[in-house]
Design an enzyme around this catalytic site. Structure first.
Site, PDB file in Angstrom:
ATOM      1  N   GLU A   1      11.151 -14.006  24.913  1.00 59.32           N
ATOM      2  CA  GLU A   1      11.601 -13.861  23.524  1.00 59.32           C
ATOM      3  C   GLU A   1      10.747 -12.791  22.861  1.00 59.32           C
ATOM      4  O   GLU A   1       9.524 -12.874  22.897  1.00 59.32           O
ATOM      5  CB  GLU A   1      11.447 -15.150  22.712  1.00 59.32           C
ATOM      6  CG  GLU A   1      12.411 -16.258  23.031  1.00 59.32           C
ATOM      7  CD  GLU A   1      12.227 -17.434  22.079  1.00 59.32           C
ATOM      8  OE1 GLU A   1      11.862 -17.217  20.901  1.00 59.32           O
ATOM      9  OE2 GLU A   1      12.448 -18.580  22.512  1.00 59.32           O
TER      10      GLU A   1
ATOM     11  N   GLU B   1       9.006 -23.000  23.796  1.00 62.45           N
ATOM     12  CA  GLU B   1       7.771 -22.913  23.001  1.00 62.45           C
ATOM     13  C   GLU B   1       7.010 -24.242  23.004  1.00 62.45           C
ATOM     14  O   GLU B   1       6.834 -24.911  21.980  1.00 62.45           O
ATOM     15  CB  GLU B   1       8.101 -22.449  21.585  1.00 62.45           C
ATOM     16  CG  GLU B   1       8.751 -21.070  21.570  1.00 62.45           C
ATOM     17  CD  GLU B   1       9.052 -20.527  20.196  1.00 62.45           C
ATOM     18  OE1 GLU B   1       8.956 -19.300  20.002  1.00 62.45           O
ATOM     19  OE2 GLU B   1       9.392 -21.329  19.300  1.00 62.45           O
TER      20      GLU B   1
END
Length: 460
Positions: free
Chosen positions: A359, A164
């Site tokens: 994810e 991320e």
């Protein structure tokens, strides 16, 4: 029509985790301390010493994944496990653990993907150098990354550097980069972000210069932002968030350099990003073999709530408002499969590079009574609708997608350390403050995933 919606047999179905949320064994076999190892539990969070003890139970967990018909597992290599001080000698025992883990994955037909950094800076580097704001730490990380790539690239063909990555362009940067002291200024944030971006680019360039069969991609937490109204100011603010937090990262990953809008904002506000001529040359060589992201939720933005002069990469701190048209979970995260399709299609249209959602999942509060199976129909429906949305992006919108990885499909503590916020299809018998026996118990969704993965998503 049904035949046209069949995914290729090479499609990846699997699971993503971080080492701090799975391994435990925080002080075993020569592992050094990370910043997470010393964090104290709170009323609603655990410490990081045990997690789900995958360090000792990885074969059991891999057997569960194989039974669920997964064919990919994204893991993290803990920097402080393989290099205890971050910049000193490497720990052969730590490297050996990942040798065994990766070999065990391959023995079960599970393709490994490796992430090199998932928030857990070696404690020494945080304390001595203030984390990624330091060039010393940047160089230490690149050294660690090259060592791991050299050692594992014969078996690991898919890599990402930062989990991320756009979180380092938000206030979260000060919590996940090893930053221990400073005024948390925008200049510090932008410098941390640029330093991490150069870590990614230098390692991506290293792979592309030295390996022909190894793939690396950028990865971000996709920000699907809707304007609260059709008011131009709301629409413009939502566009700015996407530019700063989505396109800016992927632009850099793919050799385009930073967004002109981001660079102009930094210039207008006297923000020093510590960009060198060498950095610019390296950035021009950047390539991505795929573009990965996490997706859990969408967000709604109101320009009325934004302080005058606020940086666009900080808009969500105060500009976010409740969503009206989609359901949410207990933590206020929206359930928005169309936003997932939007993310895939938008980014494929823009970059024409394979997309890889690595994810996706929903946190739910669940408790096993010791006897009956957990009936997590809400999780089944969440994943079903998101996989359908992904297939729409592929078969209606024309996007190229490599696979679909759920997050934490065996329960793990959340990134805040809360095991009670569960994402898994397999229950792990522990609470925040009682490790119990850590028994793995399949939930109803386990059997749904098992069938879905076996059928390659053909029947939902």
């Amino acid at each position: 029509m049904k035949e046209q919606r069949k995914l290729p047999k090479s499609f990846f179905w699997g699971n993503s985790v971080s080492s701090m949320q799975t391994e435990g064994a925080w002080n075993e076999d020569g592992k050094g301390l990370s910043v997470y190892d010393i964090r104290q539990p709170s009323a609603n969070t655990s410490d990081w010493h045990v997690a789900i003890d995958e360090y000792h139970r990885y074969k059991e967990d891999l057997d569960i994944m194989k039974e669920m018909n997964m064919n990919m597992y994204r893991i993290q290599i803990s920097w402080s496990r393989v290099c205890p001080n971050g910049d000193g000698a490497f720990n052969e025992k730590g490297i050996e653990f990942y040798d065994h883990l990766i070999d065990a994955m391959l023995e079960r037909g599970i393709e490994p993907m490796v992430c090199l950094y998932h928030f857990d800076m070696p404690l020494k580097l945080a304390q001595a150098y203030n984390g990624f704001i330091s060039k010393h730490v940047v160089n230490a990380f690149i050294r660690f990354g090259k060592k791991m790539i050299d050692h594992f690239s014969d078996r690991v063909k898919y890599w990402i550097v930062f989990n991320e990555h756009n979180l380092y362009f938000q206030d979260q940067a000060f919590n996940i980069s090893g930053y221990q002291n400073g005024d948390k200024s925008l200049s510090d944030m932008y410098t941390i972000f640029h330093h991490t971006m150069m870590c990614h680019i230098k390692l991506a360039n290293y792979i592309h210069e030295n390996f022909t069969d190894v793939k690396i991609g950028g990865m971000l937490a996709y920000q699907q932002i809707y304007p609260q109204t059709s008011k131009p100011e709301d629409v413009w603010a939502a566009k700015q968030v996407q530019e700063f937090l989505n396109f800016n990262i992927y632009d850099a990953d793919t050799g385009r350099g930073y967004s002109p809008e981001v660079l102009q904002y930094a210039k207008n506000n006297d923000i020093n990003m510590d960009i060198t001529e060498e950095d610019i040359a390296d950035m021009k060589k950047a390539q991505a073999d795929f573009l990965a992201f996490s997706y859990y939720s969408s967000w709604v933005l109101s320009s009325d709530h934004l302080p005058k002069g606020e940086a666009p990469n900080r808009y969500l701190l105060q500009g976010g408002v409740p969503a009206k048209y989609v359901k949410t979970n207990e933590w206020g995260w929206t359930i928005d499969p169309l936003g997932f399709r939007n993310a895939i299609t938008t980014m494929y249209n823009h970059y024409h590079i394979p997309i890889f959602p690595i994810e996706n999942g929903i946190g739910l509060r669940e408790k096993w009574d010791g006897q009956y199976m957990i009936q997590d129909d809400q999780r089944i429906n969440y994943h079903k609708e998101h996989i359908k949305a992904m297939k729409d992006a592929i078969f209606i919108d024309g996007a190229q997608v490599l696979g679909y990885l759920g997050w934490g499909l065996i329960d793990i503590p959340s990134s805040q350390g809360d095991i009670e916020k569960r994402y898994g299809a397999v229950y792990v018998n522990r609470s925040n403050h009682d490790v119990k026996d850590l028994k793995r118990i399949p939930k109803k969704s386990f059997y749904w995933f098992q069938k879905t993965f076996k059928n390659n998503g053909d029947e939902l």
